[in-house]
Design a protein around this motif. Structure first.
Motif, PDB file in Angstrom:
ATOM      1  N   LEU A  21      31.273  41.297  34.271  1.00 24.02           N
ATOM      2  CA  LEU A  21      32.248  42.334  34.607  1.00 24.02           C
ATOM      3  C   LEU A  21      33.677  41.805  34.571  1.00 24.02           C
ATOM      4  CD1 LEU A  21      30.446  44.295  37.453  1.00 24.02           C
ATOM      5  CD2 LEU A  21      30.963  45.110  35.130  1.00 24.02           C
ATOM      6  N   VAL A  22      33.885  40.568  34.968  1.00 21.98           N
ATOM      7  CA  VAL A  22      35.230  39.981  34.899  1.00 21.98           C
ATOM      8  C   VAL A  22      35.652  39.833  33.441  1.00 21.98           C
ATOM      9  CG1 VAL A  22      36.629  37.919  35.372  1.00 21.98           C
ATOM     10  CG2 VAL A  22      35.122  38.843  37.147  1.00 21.98           C
ATOM     11  N   SER A  23      34.771  39.333  32.593  1.00 23.30           N
ATOM     12  CA  SER A  23      35.079  39.191  31.170  1.00 23.30           C
ATOM     13  C   SER A  23      35.413  40.549  30.563  1.00 23.30           C
ATOM     14  CB  SER A  23      33.894  38.557  30.440  1.00 23.30           C
ATOM     15  OG  SER A  23      34.121  38.527  29.053  1.00 23.30           O
ATOM     16  N   PHE A  24      34.598  41.546  30.872  1.00 28.39           N
ATOM     17  CA  PHE A  24      34.805  42.889  30.350  1.00 28.39           C
ATOM     18  C   PHE A  24      36.132  43.476  30.851  1.00 28.39           C
ATOM     19  CE2 PHE A  24      34.009  47.549  30.741  1.00 28.39           C
ATOM     20  CZ  PHE A  24      34.011  47.833  29.376  1.00 28.39           C
ATOM     21  N   THR A  25      36.398  43.337  32.142  1.00 28.67           N
ATOM     22  CA  THR A  25      37.635  43.864  32.730  1.00 28.67           C
ATOM     23  C   THR A  25      38.854  43.143  32.175  1.00 28.67           C
ATOM     24  OG1 THR A  25      36.424  44.475  34.731  1.00 28.67           O
ATOM     25  CG2 THR A  25      38.827  44.327  34.920  1.00 28.67           C
ATOM     26  N   PHE A  26      38.759  41.831  31.985  1.00 27.64           N
ATOM     27  CA  PHE A  26      39.841  41.049  31.382  1.00 27.64           C
ATOM     28  C   PHE A  26      40.180  41.626  30.010  1.00 27.64           C
ATOM     29  CE2 PHE A  26      41.461  37.682  28.680  1.00 27.64           C
ATOM     30  CZ  PHE A  26      42.326  36.971  29.486  1.00 27.64           C
ATOM     31  N   ASN A  27      39.158  41.933  29.222  1.00 28.20           N
ATOM     32  CA  ASN A  27      39.364  42.397  27.852  1.00 28.20           C
ATOM     33  C   ASN A  27      39.729  43.870  27.767  1.00 28.20           C
ATOM     34  OD1 ASN A  27      37.698  43.452  25.124  1.00 28.20           O
ATOM     35  ND2 ASN A  27      39.079  41.718  24.838  1.00 28.20           N
TER      36      ASN A  27
ATOM     37  N   ILE B 268      29.533  49.390  29.022  1.00 33.95           N
ATOM     38  CA  ILE B 268      30.111  48.179  28.419  1.00 33.95           C
ATOM     39  C   ILE B 268      29.877  48.195  26.910  1.00 33.95           C
ATOM     40  CG2 ILE B 268      29.867  45.662  28.236  1.00 33.95           C
ATOM     41  CD1 ILE B 268      29.233  45.674  31.300  1.00 33.95           C
ATOM     42  N   SER B 269      28.653  48.486  26.503  1.00 34.79           N
ATOM     43  CA  SER B 269      28.284  48.420  25.083  1.00 34.79           C
ATOM     44  C   SER B 269      29.040  49.405  24.207  1.00 34.79           C
ATOM     45  CB  SER B 269      26.784  48.659  24.923  1.00 34.79           C
ATOM     46  OG  SER B 269      26.069  47.615  25.532  1.00 34.79           O
ATOM     47  N   ARG B 270      29.426  50.538  24.759  1.00 37.11           N
ATOM     48  CA  ARG B 270      30.113  51.526  23.910  1.00 37.11           C
ATOM     49  C   ARG B 270      31.625  51.286  23.828  1.00 37.11           C
ATOM     50  NH1 ARG B 270      28.298  55.442  28.012  1.00 37.11           N
ATOM     51  NH2 ARG B 270      30.008  55.651  29.453  1.00 37.11           N
ATOM     52  N   THR B 271      32.121  50.281  24.505  1.00 40.76           N
ATOM     53  CA  THR B 271      33.556  49.976  24.469  1.00 40.76           C
ATOM     54  C   THR B 271      33.817  48.966  23.348  1.00 40.76           C
ATOM     55  OG1 THR B 271      33.581  50.342  26.850  1.00 40.76           O
ATOM     56  CG2 THR B 271      35.534  49.340  25.913  1.00 40.76           C
ATOM     57  N   ILE B 272      33.671  49.449  22.121  1.00 40.44           N
ATOM     58  CA  ILE B 272      33.798  48.587  20.939  1.00 40.44           C
ATOM     59  C   ILE B 272      34.843  49.108  19.954  1.00 40.44           C
ATOM     60  CG2 ILE B 272      31.469  47.622  21.077  1.00 40.44           C
ATOM     61  CD1 ILE B 272      30.690  49.708  18.877  1.00 40.44           C
TER      62      ILE B 272
ATOM     63  N   ILE C 154      31.415  43.607  19.172  1.00 44.93           N
ATOM     64  CA  ILE C 154      29.980  43.918  19.265  1.00 44.93           C
ATOM     65  C   ILE C 154      29.198  42.769  19.920  1.00 44.93           C
ATOM     66  CG2 ILE C 154      27.886  44.449  17.950  1.00 44.93           C
ATOM     67  CD1 ILE C 154      29.758  46.085  16.053  1.00 44.93           C
ATOM     68  N   PRO C 155      29.319  41.513  19.446  1.00 46.05           N
ATOM     69  CA  PRO C 155      28.570  40.442  20.123  1.00 46.05           C
ATOM     70  C   PRO C 155      29.084  40.174  21.543  1.00 46.05           C
ATOM     71  CG  PRO C 155      29.869  39.544  18.300  1.00 46.05           C
ATOM     72  CD  PRO C 155      29.977  41.038  18.232  1.00 46.05           C
ATOM     73  N   ARG C 156      30.375  40.342  21.748  1.00 43.81           N
ATOM     74  CA  ARG C 156      30.928  40.142  23.092  1.00 43.81           C
ATOM     75  C   ARG C 156      30.330  41.167  24.057  1.00 43.81           C
ATOM     76  NH1 ARG C 156      37.013  39.071  24.984  1.00 43.81           N
ATOM     77  NH2 ARG C 156      36.622  39.114  27.213  1.00 43.81           N
ATOM     78  N   ARG C 157      30.295  42.426  23.661  1.00 45.86           N
ATOM     79  CA  ARG C 157      29.752  43.469  24.537  1.00 45.86           C
ATOM     80  C   ARG C 157      28.245  43.287  24.752  1.00 45.86           C
ATOM     81  NH1 ARG C 157      34.549  43.594  25.738  1.00 45.86           N
ATOM     82  NH2 ARG C 157      35.868  45.340  25.156  1.00 45.86           N
TER      83      ARG C 157
ATOM     84  N   GLU D 283      26.776  40.378  24.990  1.00 44.32           N
ATOM     85  CA  GLU D 283      26.693  39.321  26.005  1.00 44.32           C
ATOM     86  C   GLU D 283      27.073  39.863  27.384  1.00 44.32           C
ATOM     87  OE1 GLU D 283      29.042  35.258  27.174  1.00 44.32           O
ATOM     88  OE2 GLU D 283      28.729  35.631  25.043  1.00 44.32           O
ATOM     89  N   GLU D 284      28.145  40.671  27.445  1.00 44.17           N
ATOM     90  CA  GLU D 284      28.608  41.193  28.730  1.00 44.17           C
ATOM     91  C   GLU D 284      27.632  42.200  29.340  1.00 44.17           C
ATOM     92  OE1 GLU D 284      33.410  40.799  27.851  1.00 44.17           O
ATOM     93  OE2 GLU D 284      32.337  42.626  27.270  1.00 44.17           O
ATOM     94  N   SER D 285      26.951  42.957  28.509  1.00 45.20           N
ATOM     95  CA  SER D 285      26.020  43.962  29.034  1.00 45.20           C
ATOM     96  C   SER D 285      24.656  43.372  29.376  1.00 45.20           C
ATOM     97  CB  SER D 285      25.855  45.119  28.037  1.00 45.20           C
ATOM     98  OG  SER D 285      25.243  44.679  26.844  1.00 45.20           O
ATOM     99  N   GLY D 286      24.335  42.194  28.850  1.00 46.64           N
ATOM    100  CA  GLY D 286      23.034  41.550  29.065  1.00 46.64           C
ATOM    101  C   GLY D 286      22.576  41.462  30.510  1.00 46.64           C
ATOM    102  N   PRO D 287      23.424  40.979  31.430  1.00 45.69           N
ATOM    103  CA  PRO D 287      22.972  40.869  32.828  1.00 45.69           C
ATOM    104  C   PRO D 287      22.646  42.209  33.486  1.00 45.69           C
ATOM    105  CG  PRO D 287      24.921  39.509  32.456  1.00 45.69           C
ATOM    106  CD  PRO D 287      24.730  40.357  31.235  1.00 45.69           C
ATOM    107  N   PHE D 288      23.077  43.309  32.873  1.00 48.97           N
ATOM    108  CA  PHE D 288      22.790  44.632  33.416  1.00 48.97           C
ATOM    109  C   PHE D 288      21.606  45.280  32.704  1.00 48.97           C
ATOM    110  CE2 PHE D 288      27.169  43.641  34.244  1.00 48.97           C
ATOM    111  CZ  PHE D 288      27.196  43.791  35.610  1.00 48.97           C
ATOM    112  N   ARG D 289      21.340  44.866  31.479  1.00 50.04           N
ATOM    113  CA  ARG D 289      20.165  45.372  30.759  1.00 50.04           C
ATOM    114  C   ARG D 289      18.885  44.752  31.320  1.00 50.04           C
ATOM    115  NH1 ARG D 289      21.800  48.307  26.679  1.00 50.04           N
ATOM    116  NH2 ARG D 289      23.739  47.816  25.650  1.00 50.04           N
ATOM    117  N   PHE D 290      18.974  43.499  31.688  1.00 51.61           N
ATOM    118  CA  PHE D 290      17.825  42.754  32.190  1.00 51.61           C
ATOM    119  C   PHE D 290      18.205  42.099  33.506  1.00 51.61           C
ATOM    120  CE2 PHE D 290      18.196  42.468  27.526  1.00 51.61           C
ATOM    121  CZ  PHE D 290      17.121  43.294  27.188  1.00 51.61           C
TER     122      PHE D 290
END
Length: 174
Positions: free
Chosen positions: A105-111, A136-140, A159-162, A164-171
């Motif tokens: 979430l910090v990485s996503f918010t930073f970006n 997160i994934s649709r913010t591309i 796409i690869p960044r999102r 990675e960022e969405s991974g901890p919430f998918r699983f």
């Protein structure tokens, strides 16, 4: 009064981005000691340093010629990172986050910026981690200026960044 009458308050207040997540983010963002257009010459937004938005729209010729010192880059990166951490701690107050979720979430918010991260942070606060991952994934997308005006396009590098960022919430249990 029942236990359900009390508002749940999660304690993410002491969380900071992990050293390994900071390293990954710095590698992904790559420090630029100059101003540049994040969508390519004349496209996207004027950016400098480690993903620091100067303003929306392409850089001016004057900006493109302006150097940026390593000290400016480091000070601004640290300040933006601290702001993103504060935003996540403030906006996700009802759910306890894992370190991986907080880092993401910090990485996503930073970006994306605090405003761009609003929906993902709101879903995370509600504990709806699948919706957090989708947000997160649709913010591309990014807006680029063309001769015919502004147009939204997929920023392929996101796409690869999102993912990675969405991974901890998918699983979340992994």
């Amino acid at each position: 009064m029942s236990q359900n009458s009390f508002k749940t308050q999660a304690d993410n207040s002491e969380m900071k981005m992990s050293a390994s997540a900071k390293t990954r983010m710095r590698q992904r963002e790559s420090a630029q000691y100059r101003y540049y257009d994040d969508g390519g010459r004349g496209l996207g937004n004027c950016t400098w340093g480690i993903g620091t938005l100067a303003h929306r729209g392409p850089c001016t010729a004057e900006e493109l010629a302006r150097p940026v010192s390593a000290t400016q880059v480091e000070i601004t990166f640290s300040a933006k990172l601290a702001e993103a951490e504060r935003t996540v701690r403030k906006r996700v107050s009802k759910q306890v986050l894992t370190q991986d979720q907080f880092d993401a979430l910090v990485s996503f918010t930073f970006n994306a910026g605090p405003r761009g991260a609003e929906s993902a942070l709101a879903y995370a606060d509600k504990g709806d981690f699948k919706a957090t991952a989708r947000a997160i994934s649709r913010t591309i997308y990014m807006t680029v200026q063309t001769r015919k005006g502004a147009r939204r396009v997929v920023a392929r590098g996101l796409i690869p960044r999102r993912a990675e960022e969405s991974g901890p919430f998918r699983f979340p249990d992994q």
